[in-house]
Enzyme design. Structure first.
Site, PDB file in Angstrom:
ATOM      1  N   LYS A   9      28.299  41.735  26.869  1.00  0.00           N
ATOM      2  CA  LYS A   9      27.808  42.506  28.009  1.00  0.00           C
ATOM      3  C   LYS A   9      26.735  43.518  27.568  1.00  0.00           C
ATOM      4  O   LYS A   9      26.554  43.759  26.373  1.00  0.00           O
ATOM      5  CB  LYS A   9      28.999  43.215  28.677  1.00  0.00           C
ATOM      6  CG  LYS A   9      30.014  42.236  29.282  1.00  0.00           C
ATOM      7  CD  LYS A   9      31.150  42.982  29.995  1.00  0.00           C
ATOM      8  CE  LYS A   9      32.151  41.998  30.610  1.00  0.00           C
ATOM      9  NZ  LYS A   9      33.194  42.702  31.390  1.00  0.00           N
ATOM     10  N   TYR A  49      30.085  37.241  39.551  1.00  0.00           N
ATOM     11  CA  TYR A  49      31.332  37.960  39.795  1.00  0.00           C
ATOM     12  C   TYR A  49      31.808  37.852  41.248  1.00  0.00           C
ATOM     13  O   TYR A  49      32.571  38.715  41.716  1.00  0.00           O
ATOM     14  CB  TYR A  49      31.192  39.431  39.382  1.00  0.00           C
ATOM     15  CG  TYR A  49      31.345  39.660  37.891  1.00  0.00           C
ATOM     16  CD1 TYR A  49      32.540  39.352  37.228  1.00  0.00           C
ATOM     17  CD2 TYR A  49      30.304  40.195  37.138  1.00  0.00           C
ATOM     18  CE1 TYR A  49      32.691  39.567  35.868  1.00  0.00           C
ATOM     19  CE2 TYR A  49      30.449  40.414  35.756  1.00  0.00           C
ATOM     20  CZ  TYR A  49      31.648  40.095  35.141  1.00  0.00           C
ATOM     21  OH  TYR A  49      31.801  40.314  33.788  1.00  0.00           O
ATOM     22  N   PHE A  57      35.603  48.093  42.332  1.00  0.00           N
ATOM     23  CA  PHE A  57      34.651  48.300  41.238  1.00  0.00           C
ATOM     24  C   PHE A  57      33.472  47.318  41.259  1.00  0.00           C
ATOM     25  O   PHE A  57      32.640  47.331  40.353  1.00  0.00           O
ATOM     26  CB  PHE A  57      35.387  48.229  39.887  1.00  0.00           C
ATOM     27  CG  PHE A  57      36.137  46.930  39.656  1.00  0.00           C
ATOM     28  CD1 PHE A  57      35.489  45.781  39.238  1.00  0.00           C
ATOM     29  CD2 PHE A  57      37.512  46.865  39.860  1.00  0.00           C
ATOM     30  CE1 PHE A  57      36.173  44.599  39.011  1.00  0.00           C
ATOM     31  CE2 PHE A  57      38.214  45.680  39.639  1.00  0.00           C
ATOM     32  CZ  PHE A  57      37.531  44.545  39.217  1.00  0.00           C
ATOM     33  N   ARG A  85      40.370  34.714  24.749  1.00  0.00           N
ATOM     34  CA  ARG A  85      40.998  35.841  25.466  1.00  0.00           C
ATOM     35  C   ARG A  85      41.826  36.695  24.496  1.00  0.00           C
ATOM     36  O   ARG A  85      41.864  37.917  24.614  1.00  0.00           O
ATOM     37  CB  ARG A  85      41.892  35.331  26.603  1.00  0.00           C
ATOM     38  CG  ARG A  85      41.196  34.539  27.707  1.00  0.00           C
ATOM     39  CD  ARG A  85      40.362  35.371  28.642  1.00  0.00           C
ATOM     40  NE  ARG A  85      41.069  36.485  29.231  1.00  0.00           N
ATOM     41  CZ  ARG A  85      40.571  37.217  30.241  1.00  0.00           C
ATOM     42  NH1 ARG A  85      39.386  36.930  30.783  1.00  0.00           N
ATOM     43  NH2 ARG A  85      41.239  38.234  30.706  1.00  0.00           N
ATOM     44  N   THR A  91      41.729  43.601  29.344  1.00  0.00           N
ATOM     45  CA  THR A  91      40.599  44.154  30.109  1.00  0.00           C
ATOM     46  C   THR A  91      40.440  45.651  29.829  1.00  0.00           C
ATOM     47  O   THR A  91      39.325  46.134  29.593  1.00  0.00           O
ATOM     48  CB  THR A  91      40.845  43.943  31.621  1.00  0.00           C
ATOM     49  OG1 THR A  91      41.164  42.568  31.845  1.00  0.00           O
ATOM     50  CG2 THR A  91      39.626  44.338  32.431  1.00  0.00           C
ATOM     51  N   ARG A 102      37.854  44.312  22.193  1.00  0.00           N
ATOM     52  CA  ARG A 102      37.859  45.430  23.138  1.00  0.00           C
ATOM     53  C   ARG A 102      38.545  46.666  22.557  1.00  0.00           C
ATOM     54  O   ARG A 102      38.087  47.786  22.759  1.00  0.00           O
ATOM     55  CB  ARG A 102      38.498  44.987  24.457  1.00  0.00           C
ATOM     56  CG  ARG A 102      37.535  44.102  25.275  1.00  0.00           C
ATOM     57  CD  ARG A 102      38.227  43.382  26.390  1.00  0.00           C
ATOM     58  NE  ARG A 102      37.291  42.829  27.373  1.00  0.00           N
ATOM     59  CZ  ARG A 102      37.657  42.036  28.379  1.00  0.00           C
ATOM     60  NH1 ARG A 102      38.932  41.705  28.532  1.00  0.00           N
ATOM     61  NH2 ARG A 102      36.764  41.573  29.223  1.00  0.00           N
ATOM     62  N   ASN A 112      33.407  46.937  28.640  1.00  0.00           N
ATOM     63  CA  ASN A 112      34.369  46.421  27.666  1.00  0.00           C
ATOM     64  C   ASN A 112      33.802  45.297  26.795  1.00  0.00           C
ATOM     65  O   ASN A 112      34.520  44.443  26.314  1.00  0.00           O
ATOM     66  CB  ASN A 112      35.663  46.011  28.379  1.00  0.00           C
ATOM     67  CG  ASN A 112      35.421  44.984  29.467  1.00  0.00           C
ATOM     68  OD1 ASN A 112      34.307  44.493  29.631  1.00  0.00           O
ATOM     69  ND2 ASN A 112      36.463  44.637  30.201  1.00  0.00           N
ATOM     70  N   HIS A 115      32.890  39.294  28.005  1.00  0.00           N
ATOM     71  CA  HIS A 115      33.513  38.509  29.078  1.00  0.00           C
ATOM     72  C   HIS A 115      34.012  37.212  28.475  1.00  0.00           C
ATOM     73  O   HIS A 115      33.369  36.660  27.575  1.00  0.00           O
ATOM     74  CB  HIS A 115      32.487  38.184  30.177  1.00  0.00           C
ATOM     75  CG  HIS A 115      32.978  37.129  31.126  1.00  0.00           C
ATOM     76  ND1 HIS A 115      33.756  37.430  32.219  1.00  0.00           N
ATOM     77  CD2 HIS A 115      32.865  35.764  31.102  1.00  0.00           C
ATOM     78  CE1 HIS A 115      34.075  36.297  32.848  1.00  0.00           C
ATOM     79  NE2 HIS A 115      33.547  35.282  32.183  1.00  0.00           N
ATOM     80  N   GLU A 126      31.632  28.650  35.202  1.00  0.00           N
ATOM     81  CA  GLU A 126      30.841  29.690  34.533  1.00  0.00           C
ATOM     82  C   GLU A 126      29.842  29.105  33.538  1.00  0.00           C
ATOM     83  O   GLU A 126      28.718  29.595  33.424  1.00  0.00           O
ATOM     84  CB  GLU A 126      31.786  30.689  33.841  1.00  0.00           C
ATOM     85  CG  GLU A 126      32.576  31.527  34.848  1.00  0.00           C
ATOM     86  CD  GLU A 126      33.553  32.508  34.214  1.00  0.00           C
ATOM     87  OE1 GLU A 126      34.216  33.233  34.973  1.00  0.00           O
ATOM     88  OE2 GLU A 126      33.656  32.554  32.970  1.00  0.00           O
TER      89      GLU A 126
HETATM   90  P1  IDP Z   1      38.522  40.269  32.377  1.00  0.00           P
HETATM   91  O1  IDP Z   1      37.073  40.535  32.019  1.00  0.00           O
HETATM   92  O2  IDP Z   1      39.445  40.768  31.303  1.00  0.00           O
HETATM   93  O3  IDP Z   1      38.781  38.843  32.763  1.00  0.00           O
HETATM   94  P2  IDP Z   1      38.681  40.900  35.225  1.00  0.00           P
HETATM   95  O4  IDP Z   1      39.899  41.403  35.916  1.00  0.00           O
HETATM   96  O5  IDP Z   1      38.259  39.490  35.476  1.00  0.00           O
HETATM   97  O6  IDP Z   1      38.868  41.188  33.654  1.00  0.00           O
HETATM   98  O7  IDP Z   1      37.502  41.888  35.626  1.00  0.00           O
HETATM   99  C1  IDP Z   1      36.156  41.548  35.354  1.00  0.00           C
HETATM  100  C2  IDP Z   1      35.459  42.768  34.792  1.00  0.00           C
HETATM  101  O8  IDP Z   1      35.427  43.796  35.791  1.00  0.00           O
HETATM  102  C3  IDP Z   1      36.150  43.435  33.606  1.00  0.00           C
HETATM  103  O9  IDP Z   1      35.872  42.807  32.370  1.00  0.00           O
HETATM  104  C4  IDP Z   1      35.590  44.825  33.671  1.00  0.00           C
HETATM  105  O10 IDP Z   1      34.252  44.893  33.152  1.00  0.00           O
HETATM  106  C5  IDP Z   1      35.540  45.067  35.162  1.00  0.00           C
HETATM  107  N1  IDP Z   1      36.781  45.707  35.667  1.00  0.00           N
HETATM  108  C6  IDP Z   1      38.007  45.140  35.817  1.00  0.00           C
HETATM  109  N2  IDP Z   1      38.907  46.017  36.296  1.00  0.00           N
HETATM  110  C7  IDP Z   1      38.225  47.179  36.471  1.00  0.00           C
HETATM  111  C8  IDP Z   1      38.599  48.472  36.955  1.00  0.00           C
HETATM  112  O11 IDP Z   1      39.757  48.733  37.320  1.00  0.00           O
HETATM  113  N3  IDP Z   1      37.607  49.416  36.985  1.00  0.00           N
HETATM  114  C9  IDP Z   1      36.322  49.154  36.587  1.00  0.00           C
HETATM  115  N4  IDP Z   1      35.921  47.955  36.136  1.00  0.00           N
HETATM  116  C10 IDP Z   1      36.861  46.973  36.068  1.00  0.00           C
HETATM  117 MG    MG Z   2      38.044  37.749  34.378  1.00  0.00          MG
END
Ligand code: IDP
Ligand code: MG
Length: 138
Positions: A9, A49, A57, A85, A91, A102, A112, A115, A126
């Site tokens: 990212k 997304y 968010f 993963r 996350t 992370r 973070n 992805h 994707e």
């Molecule tokens: P992942 O990347 O671990 O699969 P997802 O739930 O798919 O997590 O969320 C996608 C992305 O959205 C996360 O990697 C993060 O950058 C952002 N994100 C997820 N949850 C939050 C939150 O509660 N606040 C702000 N950003 C979030």
């Molecule tokens: Mg995800």
């Protein structure tokens, strides 16, 4: 053999973490089958997304993901979706296991660093979002 989409990212690229992230894949017997750097437009980030568009968010995430270039990769290997993963960590970096990308590098639940696709179906969608057949090296 499985494939997954990985993204470094904008925070990871800006902070000079491309090499660190790739090292973790290569040292875990994951092969990079495709790679490029792109700077997403707003509509490209919104499309990627789309599953999160009702989340609070979403707008912030799209702004972050368009804030600078990203490195997009197709990773290949046995069980690579789950394996990636695991290497990425949770996350929320505060909940991520020791030694994960992370846990070691993220600064924020949103920023973070990486992805990774979460299932075979999403991995296919994707990968096709970013790469055509000729760009993926078998
Ligand atoms: P992942 O990347 O671990 O699969 P997802 O739930 O798919 O997590 O969320 C996608 C992305 O959205 C996360 O990697 C993060 O950058 C952002 N994100 C997820 N949850 C939050 C939150 O509660 N606040 C702000 N950003 C979030
Ligand atoms: Mg995800």
């Amino acid at each position: 053999m499985e494939r997954t989409l990985s993204i470094i990212k904008p925070d990871g690229v800006k902070r000079g973490l491309i090499g660190d992230v790739i090292k973790r894949f290569e040292s875990n017997t994951i092969r990079i089958a495709a790679m490029k750097m792109v700077h997403l437009t707003q509509s490209q980030a919104e499309g990627f997304y789309a599953v999160h568009k009702e989340r609070p968010f979403f707008n912030s995430l799209v702004a972050f993901m368009t804030s600078g270039p990203i490195v997009v990769m197709v990773l290949e290997g046995e069980d690579v979706i789950a394996k990636n993963r695991t290497i990425m960590g949770a996350t929320n970096y505060k909940e991520a296991a020791e030694g994960t990308i992370r846990r070691d590098f993220a600064t924020d639940i949103e920023k973070n660093v990486v992805h990774g696709s979460d299932a075979i179906e999403t991995a296919n969608v994707e990968i096709n979002y970013f790469f055509n057949t000729f760009e993926i090296i078998s």
